[in-house]
Scaffold this motif. Structure first.
Motif, PDB file in Angstrom:
ATOM      1  N   ASP A  45     -15.989  12.236   0.806  1.00  0.00           N
ATOM      2  CA  ASP A  45     -17.345  12.248   1.331  1.00  0.00           C
ATOM      3  C   ASP A  45     -17.384  11.936   2.822  1.00  0.00           C
ATOM      4  N   GLU A  46     -16.407  11.212   3.293  1.00  0.00           N
ATOM      5  CA  GLU A  46     -16.400  10.817   4.698  1.00  0.00           C
ATOM      6  C   GLU A  46     -15.089  11.282   5.335  1.00  0.00           C
ATOM      7  N   PRO A  47     -15.131  12.388   6.039  1.00  0.00           N
ATOM      8  CA  PRO A  47     -13.904  12.862   6.674  1.00  0.00           C
ATOM      9  C   PRO A  47     -13.483  11.927   7.810  1.00  0.00           C
ATOM     10  N   GLY A  48     -12.199  11.738   7.943  1.00  0.00           N
ATOM     11  CA  GLY A  48     -11.637  10.854   8.970  1.00  0.00           C
ATOM     12  C   GLY A  48     -11.419   9.437   8.503  1.00  0.00           C
ATOM     13  N   VAL A  49     -11.797   9.146   7.277  1.00  0.00           N
ATOM     14  CA  VAL A  49     -11.595   7.783   6.722  1.00  0.00           C
ATOM     15  C   VAL A  49     -10.397   7.829   5.778  1.00  0.00           C
ATOM     16  N   ILE A  50      -9.375   7.104   6.075  1.00  0.00           N
ATOM     17  CA  ILE A  50      -8.144   7.048   5.283  1.00  0.00           C
ATOM     18  C   ILE A  50      -8.226   5.833   4.369  1.00  0.00           C
ATOM     19  N   VAL A  51      -7.923   6.053   3.097  1.00  0.00           N
ATOM     20  CA  VAL A  51      -7.942   4.973   2.079  1.00  0.00           C
ATOM     21  C   VAL A  51      -6.515   4.700   1.644  1.00  0.00           C
ATOM     22  N   GLN A  52      -6.133   3.402   1.707  1.00  0.00           N
ATOM     23  CA  GLN A  52      -4.818   2.954   1.220  1.00  0.00           C
ATOM     24  C   GLN A  52      -5.021   2.114  -0.040  1.00  0.00           C
ATOM     25  N   ARG A  53      -4.244   2.430  -1.054  1.00  0.00           N
ATOM     26  CA  ARG A  53      -4.415   1.775  -2.354  1.00  0.00           C
ATOM     27  C   ARG A  53      -3.112   1.071  -2.746  1.00  0.00           C
ATOM     28  N   CYS A  54      -3.268  -0.201  -3.287  1.00  0.00           N
ATOM     29  CA  CYS A  54      -2.128  -1.002  -3.771  1.00  0.00           C
ATOM     30  C   CYS A  54      -1.971  -0.782  -5.268  1.00  0.00           C
ATOM     31  N   SER A  55      -0.834  -1.164  -5.773  1.00  0.00           N
ATOM     32  CA  SER A  55      -0.584  -1.003  -7.202  1.00  0.00           C
ATOM     33  C   SER A  55      -1.509  -1.875  -8.051  1.00  0.00           C
ATOM     34  N   CYS A  56      -2.036  -2.971  -7.438  1.00  0.00           N
ATOM     35  CA  CYS A  56      -2.941  -3.852  -8.181  1.00  0.00           C
ATOM     36  C   CYS A  56      -4.381  -3.301  -8.190  1.00  0.00           C
ATOM     37  N   GLY A  57      -4.658  -2.177  -7.465  1.00  0.00           N
ATOM     38  CA  GLY A  57      -5.969  -1.566  -7.427  1.00  0.00           C
ATOM     39  C   GLY A  57      -6.762  -1.850  -6.190  1.00  0.00           C
ATOM     40  N   LEU A  58      -6.244  -2.670  -5.286  1.00  0.00           N
ATOM     41  CA  LEU A  58      -6.973  -3.002  -4.063  1.00  0.00           C
ATOM     42  C   LEU A  58      -6.897  -1.811  -3.117  1.00  0.00           C
ATOM     43  N   GLU A  59      -8.060  -1.465  -2.536  1.00  0.00           N
ATOM     44  CA  GLU A  59      -8.150  -0.321  -1.614  1.00  0.00           C
ATOM     45  C   GLU A  59      -8.603  -0.811  -0.251  1.00  0.00           C
ATOM     46  N   VAL A  60      -8.015  -0.271   0.780  1.00  0.00           N
ATOM     47  CA  VAL A  60      -8.363  -0.615   2.145  1.00  0.00           C
ATOM     48  C   VAL A  60      -8.687   0.680   2.881  1.00  0.00           C
ATOM     49  N   GLU A  61      -9.855   0.684   3.535  1.00  0.00           N
ATOM     50  CA  GLU A  61     -10.302   1.867   4.254  1.00  0.00           C
ATOM     51  C   GLU A  61     -10.021   1.718   5.738  1.00  0.00           C
ATOM     52  N   GLN A  62      -9.515   2.746   6.349  1.00  0.00           N
ATOM     53  CA  GLN A  62      -9.218   2.759   7.772  1.00  0.00           C
ATOM     54  C   GLN A  62      -9.836   4.010   8.407  1.00  0.00           C
ATOM     55  N   LEU A  63     -10.467   3.845   9.558  1.00  0.00           N
ATOM     56  CA  LEU A  63     -11.104   4.971  10.268  1.00  0.00           C
ATOM     57  C   LEU A  63     -10.097   5.521  11.255  1.00  0.00           C
ATOM     58  N   GLU A  64      -9.827   6.790  11.094  1.00  0.00           N
ATOM     59  CA  GLU A  64      -8.857   7.452  11.966  1.00  0.00           C
ATOM     60  C   GLU A  64      -9.585   7.982  13.194  1.00  0.00           C
ATOM     61  N   ILE A  65      -9.158   7.583  14.364  1.00  0.00           N
ATOM     62  CA  ILE A  65      -9.801   7.970  15.627  1.00  0.00           C
ATOM     63  C   ILE A  65      -8.881   8.990  16.328  1.00  0.00           C
ATOM     64  N   TYR A 120       0.865  -1.190   0.000  1.00  0.00           N
ATOM     65  CA  TYR A 120       0.000   0.000   0.000  1.00  0.00           C
ATOM     66  C   TYR A 120       0.893   1.229   0.000  1.00  0.00           C
ATOM     67  N   THR A 121       1.231   1.659  -1.180  1.00  0.00           N
ATOM     68  CA  THR A 121       2.138   2.815  -1.330  1.00  0.00           C
ATOM     69  C   THR A 121       1.387   4.140  -1.416  1.00  0.00           C
ATOM     70  N   GLU A 122       0.104   4.123  -1.732  1.00  0.00           N
ATOM     71  CA  GLU A 122      -0.682   5.348  -1.908  1.00  0.00           C
ATOM     72  C   GLU A 122      -1.780   5.404  -0.844  1.00  0.00           C
ATOM     73  N   SER A 123      -1.907   6.520  -0.153  1.00  0.00           N
ATOM     74  CA  SER A 123      -2.949   6.712   0.888  1.00  0.00           C
ATOM     75  C   SER A 123      -3.500   8.140   0.777  1.00  0.00           C
ATOM     76  N   PHE A 124      -4.838   8.273   1.013  1.00  0.00           N
ATOM     77  CA  PHE A 124      -5.494   9.594   0.948  1.00  0.00           C
ATOM     78  C   PHE A 124      -6.775   9.527   1.759  1.00  0.00           C
ATOM     79  N   GLU A 125      -7.300  10.696   2.065  1.00  0.00           N
ATOM     80  CA  GLU A 125      -8.528  10.794   2.867  1.00  0.00           C
ATOM     81  C   GLU A 125      -9.732  10.826   1.938  1.00  0.00           C
ATOM     82  N   LYS A 126     -10.755  10.115   2.326  1.00  0.00           N
ATOM     83  CA  LYS A 126     -11.959  10.024   1.519  1.00  0.00           C
ATOM     84  C   LYS A 126     -12.709  11.355   1.583  1.00  0.00           C
TER      85      LYS A 126
END
Length: 293
Positions: free
Chosen positions: A273-293, A265-271
């Motif tokens: 529409d939903e503030p506080g949700v961090i999205v991590q993206r892989c080179s293959c296109g897989l995205e993982v969402e994480q909630l920042e507390i 997961y080399t690329e990460s950004f904040e969503k």
């Protein structure tokens, strides 16, 4: 002369039947003492030659005589033995020559000089075993031969190879290792069985390997090497068997192993529409969402 005597017999006689011909042949055979009688037809120029042919009748006995002293029981019938010349096999020739030498030794004149009489090594007896004396050049009597089997027993060629690690050329050399020949007990006509005297084999093995302890070490080393080779051979055969029985699975697993992808997961950004949700993206296109507390 009377009129009856003057009248000639003009009646024609019928030809003899087959039964009469056979009876005449039997009579001629008994008079001549032969088993075969040739009967010829009429001479040339005979008007009856067209309907009579020259015939040859062979008279044989109705049974065959056998000499039962020369008949062999083959367990499947009785067959007469062939008296013709038979070719002697090499194994049979060697045995015959050995038996002739032993027979000459048994029939040799007795030595009366006490100083020249050969005696037993063990008990000094003059009644030596002629076979051991002729073949092995060993002076031993029948009693001592049975009394000391650990010294005077006989070994086969296979036992000498396996237990004392002797080679084929050494065992075939009569000057180095004298041996006794016997007919093969498994099959007639096979190579003769070769028997060796135990104490002579042990002495030769000591001279070859240095001592019996060195012989035991060499034997253990060879057994360990043989065991290692058998284990390697078994492992190789087992691997080949697994490859043959599981070819498809083996190839699929190897392809998956080569094409296996590890997510990074080399690329990460904040969503947005939903503030506080961090999205991590892989080179293959897989995205993982994480909630920042």
């Amino acid at each position: 002369m009377t009129e009856k005597e003057d009248v000639k017999d003009t009646t024609t006689h019928a030809p003899p039947t087959i039964v009469e011909q056979r009876a005449e042949i039997e009579r001629l055979k008994q008079l001549a003492g032969v088993e075969e009688v040739e009967v010829n037809g009429p001479a040339e120029g005979d008007p009856n030659a067209k309907r009579q042919r020259t015939s040859k009748t062979v008279v044989t006995e109705e049974y065959i005589q056998f000499d039962f002293s020369k008949v062999k029981d083959t367990k499947g019938g009785f067959l007469p033995e062939d008296d013709g010349p038979q070719r002697e096999k090499p194994a049979e020739r060697v045995l015959r020559e050995q038996e002739e030498r032993l027979r000459r030794l048994r029939n040799a004149p007795v030595q009366l000089d006490p100083e020249q009489v050969k005696t037993c090594f063990e008990c000094s007896s003059a009644e030596l075993d002629a076979k051991y004396l002729e073949v092995f050049r060993c002076r031993v009597c029948h009693v001592c031969r049975e009394k000391y089997p650990e010294k005077y027993s006989l070994l086969t060629k296979s036992e000498c190879k396996q237990d004392y690690l002797l080679t084929e050329p050494e065992l075939r050399d009569d000057t180095v290792m004298p041996h006794l020949l016997k007919a093969n007990p498994h099959q007639q006509g096979w190579s003769n069985m070769m028997l060796y005297l135990r104490y002579q084999v042990e002495e030769f093995a000591k001279n070859k390997w240095g001592s019996l302890e060195a012989l035991d070490e060499e034997f253990e080393r060879r057994e360990a090497k043989k065991k290692e080779q058998n284990e390697k051979k078994f492992a190789k055969q087992l691997l080949e068997l697994r490859k043959r029985t599981r070819t498809s699975n083996y190839s699929k697993m190897s392809i998956r192993q080569k094409n296996k992808h590890v997510h990074a997961y080399t690329e990460s950004f904040e969503k947005k529409d939903e503030p506080g949700v961090i999205v991590q993206r892989c080179s293959c296109g897989l995205e993982v969402e994480q909630l920042e507390i």
